[in-house]
Write a protein that holds these residues in place. Structure first.
Motif, PDB file in Angstrom:
ATOM      1  N   ALA A 184      45.375  32.227  46.834  1.00 37.78           N
ATOM      2  CA  ALA A 184      43.996  32.423  47.175  1.00 37.78           C
ATOM      3  C   ALA A 184      43.301  34.248  47.166  1.00 37.78           C
ATOM      4  O   ALA A 184      42.764  34.774  46.452  1.00 37.78           O
ATOM      5  CB  ALA A 184      43.675  31.416  47.699  1.00 37.78           C
ATOM      6  N   TYR A 185      44.593  34.789  47.697  1.00 33.98           N
ATOM      7  CA  TYR A 185      44.589  36.057  48.645  1.00 33.98           C
ATOM      8  C   TYR A 185      44.319  37.132  47.386  1.00 33.98           C
ATOM      9  O   TYR A 185      43.825  37.440  46.786  1.00 33.98           O
ATOM     10  CB  TYR A 185      45.683  36.502  49.508  1.00 33.98           C
ATOM     11  CG  TYR A 185      45.434  38.499  50.192  1.00 33.98           C
ATOM     12  CD1 TYR A 185      44.481  38.505  51.101  1.00 33.98           C
ATOM     13  CD2 TYR A 185      46.344  39.048  48.619  1.00 33.98           C
ATOM     14  CE1 TYR A 185      44.272  39.306  50.855  1.00 33.98           C
ATOM     15  CE2 TYR A 185      46.315  39.641  49.690  1.00 33.98           C
ATOM     16  CZ  TYR A 185      44.997  40.357  50.646  1.00 33.98           C
ATOM     17  OH  TYR A 185      45.103  41.720  51.028  1.00 33.98           O
ATOM     18  N   THR A 186      45.481  36.905  45.746  1.00 35.64           N
ATOM     19  CA  THR A 186      45.412  37.349  44.938  1.00 35.64           C
ATOM     20  C   THR A 186      44.284  37.345  44.135  1.00 35.64           C
ATOM     21  O   THR A 186      43.795  38.731  43.604  1.00 35.64           O
ATOM     22  CB  THR A 186      46.942  36.652  44.145  1.00 35.64           C
ATOM     23  OG1 THR A 186      47.758  37.218  45.174  1.00 35.64           O
ATOM     24  CG2 THR A 186      46.683  37.980  43.109  1.00 35.64           C
ATOM     25  N   GLN A 187      43.030  36.287  44.456  1.00 34.88           N
ATOM     26  CA  GLN A 187      42.326  36.522  42.645  1.00 34.88           C
ATOM     27  C   GLN A 187      41.065  37.153  43.901  1.00 34.88           C
ATOM     28  O   GLN A 187      40.177  37.947  42.997  1.00 34.88           O
ATOM     29  CB  GLN A 187      42.232  34.888  43.003  1.00 34.88           C
ATOM     30  CG  GLN A 187      42.592  34.218  41.819  1.00 34.88           C
ATOM     31  CD  GLN A 187      42.793  33.020  41.785  1.00 34.88           C
ATOM     32  OE1 GLN A 187      41.405  32.089  42.668  1.00 34.88           O
ATOM     33  NE2 GLN A 187      42.766  32.392  40.670  1.00 34.88           N
ATOM     34  N   GLN A 188      41.577  37.437  45.290  1.00 37.92           N
ATOM     35  CA  GLN A 188      39.660  38.086  45.967  1.00 37.92           C
ATOM     36  C   GLN A 188      40.473  39.547  45.657  1.00 37.92           C
ATOM     37  O   GLN A 188      39.588  39.903  45.349  1.00 37.92           O
ATOM     38  CB  GLN A 188      39.973  37.155  47.181  1.00 37.92           C
ATOM     39  CG  GLN A 188      39.764  36.015  47.611  1.00 37.92           C
ATOM     40  CD  GLN A 188      39.744  35.565  49.041  1.00 37.92           C
ATOM     41  OE1 GLN A 188      39.388  36.641  50.071  1.00 37.92           O
ATOM     42  NE2 GLN A 188      39.346  34.809  49.463  1.00 37.92           N
ATOM     43  N   GLU A 189      41.389  39.622  45.671  1.00 41.82           N
ATOM     44  CA  GLU A 189      41.504  41.663  45.423  1.00 41.82           C
ATOM     45  C   GLU A 189      41.459  41.154  43.933  1.00 41.82           C
ATOM     46  O   GLU A 189      41.130  42.800  43.350  1.00 41.82           O
ATOM     47  CB  GLU A 189      43.370  41.395  45.557  1.00 41.82           C
ATOM     48  CG  GLU A 189      43.754  41.759  47.221  1.00 41.82           C
ATOM     49  CD  GLU A 189      45.557  42.043  47.269  1.00 41.82           C
ATOM     50  OE1 GLU A 189      45.866  42.262  46.530  1.00 41.82           O
ATOM     51  OE2 GLU A 189      45.578  43.017  48.375  1.00 41.82           O
ATOM     52  N   GLN A 190      41.755  40.122  42.843  1.00 43.79           N
ATOM     53  CA  GLN A 190      42.136  41.188  41.616  1.00 43.79           C
ATOM     54  C   GLN A 190      40.510  41.632  41.340  1.00 43.79           C
ATOM     55  O   GLN A 190      40.207  42.208  40.537  1.00 43.79           O
ATOM     56  CB  GLN A 190      42.364  40.021  40.750  1.00 43.79           C
ATOM     57  CG  GLN A 190      44.123  40.257  40.601  1.00 43.79           C
ATOM     58  CD  GLN A 190      44.892  39.235  40.152  1.00 43.79           C
ATOM     59  OE1 GLN A 190      43.328  38.308  39.686  1.00 43.79           O
ATOM     60  NE2 GLN A 190      45.575  39.784  39.654  1.00 43.79           N
ATOM     61  N   ALA A 191      39.490  40.430  41.542  1.00 43.37           N
ATOM     62  CA  ALA A 191      38.031  40.364  41.440  1.00 43.37           C
ATOM     63  C   ALA A 191      36.955  41.587  42.453  1.00 43.37           C
ATOM     64  O   ALA A 191      36.451  42.441  41.818  1.00 43.37           O
ATOM     65  CB  ALA A 191      37.148  38.821  42.748  1.00 43.37           C
ATOM     66  N   ALA A 192      37.862  41.791  43.408  1.00 40.66           N
ATOM     67  CA  ALA A 192      37.493  43.282  43.894  1.00 40.66           C
ATOM     68  C   ALA A 192      37.808  44.100  43.312  1.00 40.66           C
ATOM     69  O   ALA A 192      36.372  45.600  43.440  1.00 40.66           O
ATOM     70  CB  ALA A 192      38.075  43.209  45.125  1.00 40.66           C
ATOM     71  N   ALA A 193      39.097  44.141  42.877  1.00 40.61           N
ATOM     72  CA  ALA A 193      39.429  45.262  41.754  1.00 40.61           C
ATOM     73  C   ALA A 193      38.444  45.759  40.774  1.00 40.61           C
ATOM     74  O   ALA A 193      38.090  46.737  40.119  1.00 40.61           O
ATOM     75  CB  ALA A 193      41.220  45.100  41.474  1.00 40.61           C
ATOM     76  N   ALA A 195      35.446  44.535  39.951  1.00 37.36           N
ATOM     77  CA  ALA A 195      34.062  44.868  40.688  1.00 37.36           C
ATOM     78  C   ALA A 195      33.707  46.170  41.129  1.00 37.36           C
ATOM     79  O   ALA A 195      33.017  47.293  40.278  1.00 37.36           O
ATOM     80  CB  ALA A 195      33.375  44.580  41.388  1.00 37.36           C
ATOM     81  N   ASP A 196      35.110  46.854  41.168  1.00 41.67           N
ATOM     82  CA  ASP A 196      35.328  48.290  41.956  1.00 41.67           C
ATOM     83  C   ASP A 196      34.683  49.079  40.369  1.00 41.67           C
ATOM     84  O   ASP A 196      34.551  50.202  40.409  1.00 41.67           O
ATOM     85  CB  ASP A 196      36.237  48.488  42.801  1.00 41.67           C
ATOM     86  CG  ASP A 196      36.146  50.372  43.210  1.00 41.67           C
ATOM     87  OD1 ASP A 196      35.060  50.656  43.476  1.00 41.67           O
ATOM     88  OD2 ASP A 196      37.297  51.167  43.261  1.00 41.67           O
ATOM     89  N   GLN A 197      36.064  49.205  39.568  1.00 43.96           N
ATOM     90  CA  GLN A 197      36.455  49.560  38.537  1.00 43.96           C
ATOM     91  C   GLN A 197      35.405  49.437  37.500  1.00 43.96           C
ATOM     92  O   GLN A 197      34.766  50.469  36.936  1.00 43.96           O
ATOM     93  CB  GLN A 197      38.073  48.850  37.055  1.00 43.96           C
ATOM     94  CG  GLN A 197      39.043  49.356  38.455  1.00 43.96           C
ATOM     95  CD  GLN A 197      40.226  48.156  37.366  1.00 43.96           C
ATOM     96  OE1 GLN A 197      40.551  47.652  36.415  1.00 43.96           O
ATOM     97  NE2 GLN A 197      40.874  48.471  37.477  1.00 43.96           N
ATOM     98  N   GLU A 198      34.474  48.396  37.535  1.00 43.10           N
ATOM     99  CA  GLU A 198      32.903  48.600  36.679  1.00 43.10           C
ATOM    100  C   GLU A 198      32.601  49.515  37.093  1.00 43.10           C
ATOM    101  O   GLU A 198      31.673  49.752  36.097  1.00 43.10           O
ATOM    102  CB  GLU A 198      32.935  47.346  36.552  1.00 43.10           C
ATOM    103  CG  GLU A 198      33.237  46.087  36.044  1.00 43.10           C
ATOM    104  CD  GLU A 198      32.780  44.800  35.639  1.00 43.10           C
ATOM    105  OE1 GLU A 198      31.831  44.703  36.901  1.00 43.10           O
ATOM    106  OE2 GLU A 198      33.251  43.532  34.927  1.00 43.10           O
ATOM    107  N   ALA A 199      32.266  49.849  38.248  1.00 38.48           N
ATOM    108  CA  ALA A 199      31.025  50.481  39.467  1.00 38.48           C
ATOM    109  C   ALA A 199      31.214  52.167  38.632  1.00 38.48           C
ATOM    110  O   ALA A 199      30.828  52.484  38.182  1.00 38.48           O
ATOM    111  CB  ALA A 199      30.938  50.217  40.720  1.00 38.48           C
TER     112      ALA A 199
END
Length: 303
Positions: A184-193, A195-199
């Motif tokens: 669960a923690y890894t999924q949250q980190e991947q989602a945040a990464a 989103a940051d790359q797309e921005a």
């Protein structure tokens, strides 16, 4: 004349040196070898062989002698013929030694037999290398000691198996909980990464987007085709510029696109029948000239 020395010099640089009306010395590269009888490592070398059928004058030896002694090509060719005639006379009564190259004798069939000088290595990459003695490596085998197994009674094995199963069950439960939390923690980190790359990518695209109304100018490169003609059919090399001009005028009157391509490293002026872009064109012209004009013409590749 030191014809044998000139042959040795050329064998360091070329794979074949032809002596007109005598034969050709051909070299083949041999890799380093181990002599099992003497346990000696021999460095790589050029192995010299002799081919009595290679007697046509390709101009290499004569041009080298002319440059070294600062004489005309014709004079160098004449000196070669004189030395070859002397060798043919001497070989009828004994052995002819050709410097560091080897020796030549006659067999019962009146054919030339060549024995190379094994002490001479014409391979420049192996210059200074000598035979080296090899050292034998002795290997020691370590004996394998068998492991003694301990036999347990059925009662003791069963009594130890029950608590072991319980501990394994508890450990599996703990590991399962830990993996779930980590996933669960890894999924949250991947989602945040992501989103940051797309921005960041969107910001770069907005900054780098532009419209160019003026097309880029085209570049025209002019290639001097005459400068690419690096293969020349040489008519002769002359110490006197007057003789070179005379030869040039003679060839031009015969209809050849003759010219002077300058001096070589020994200061001799070189006159050519013509210059060509490819080696195939030059060789075809050379064969025609040798068949119709002179057999002393030769091919030069000049960068």
């Amino acid at each position: 004349m030191r014809l044998a020395n000139y042959i040795s010099d050329l064998l360091y640089r070329y794979d074949c040196v032809i002596v007109p009306n005598f034969g050709g010395f051909v070299t083949n590269k041999v890799s380093a070898v181990l002599d099992e009888e003497t346990s000696m490592f021999h460095p790589p070398k050029k192995q010299v062989t002799f081919n009595a059928y290679l007697q046509h004058n390709d101009g290499l030896l004569a041009n080298y002698i002319a440059s070294a002694e600062r004489i005309s090509f014709e004079k160098a060719t004449e000196q070669i013929h004189e030395q070859v005639a002397l060798w043919k006379t001497e070989v009828k009564t004994g052995t002819v030694t050709i410097g560091k190259v080897g020796t030549v004798t006659l067999n019962d069939a009146e054919q030339l037999v060549f024995e190379p000088n094994l002490e001479t290595n014409f391979l420049l990459e192996a210059y200074g290398l000598a035979a080296t003695p090899g050292q034998q490596v002795e290997r020691e085998e370590t004996p394998v000691i068998p492991v003694n197994t301990v036999e347990e009674s059925p009662v003791s094995t069963k009594s130890k198996l029950i608590p072991l199963v319980k501990r394994a069950t508890v450990a599996a439960a703990i590991v399962g909980v830990g993996i779930t939390g980590w996933y669960a923690y890894t999924q949250q980190e991947q989602a945040a990464a992501v989103a940051d790359q797309e921005a960041t990518l969107k910001k770069k695209i907005q900054t780098a987007t532009f419209i160019s109304e003026a097309p880029l100018p085209s570049i025209d490169l002019e290639v001097n085709k005459e400068a690419l003609k690096n293969f020349h059919v040489v008519a002769g090399a002359f110490q006197s510029l007057k003789n070179a001009d005379k030869k040039l005028e003679e060839l031009q009157e015969m209809g050849y696109n003759a010219k002077i391509i300058g001096e070589n490293e020994w200061g001799l002026t070189q006159v050519v029948f013509g210059s060509y872009q490819t080696q195939e064109e030059a060789r075809e012209a050379l064969m025609r000239i040798k068949a119709t004009i002179t057999k002393d013409a030769w091919l030069l590749h000049k960068q």
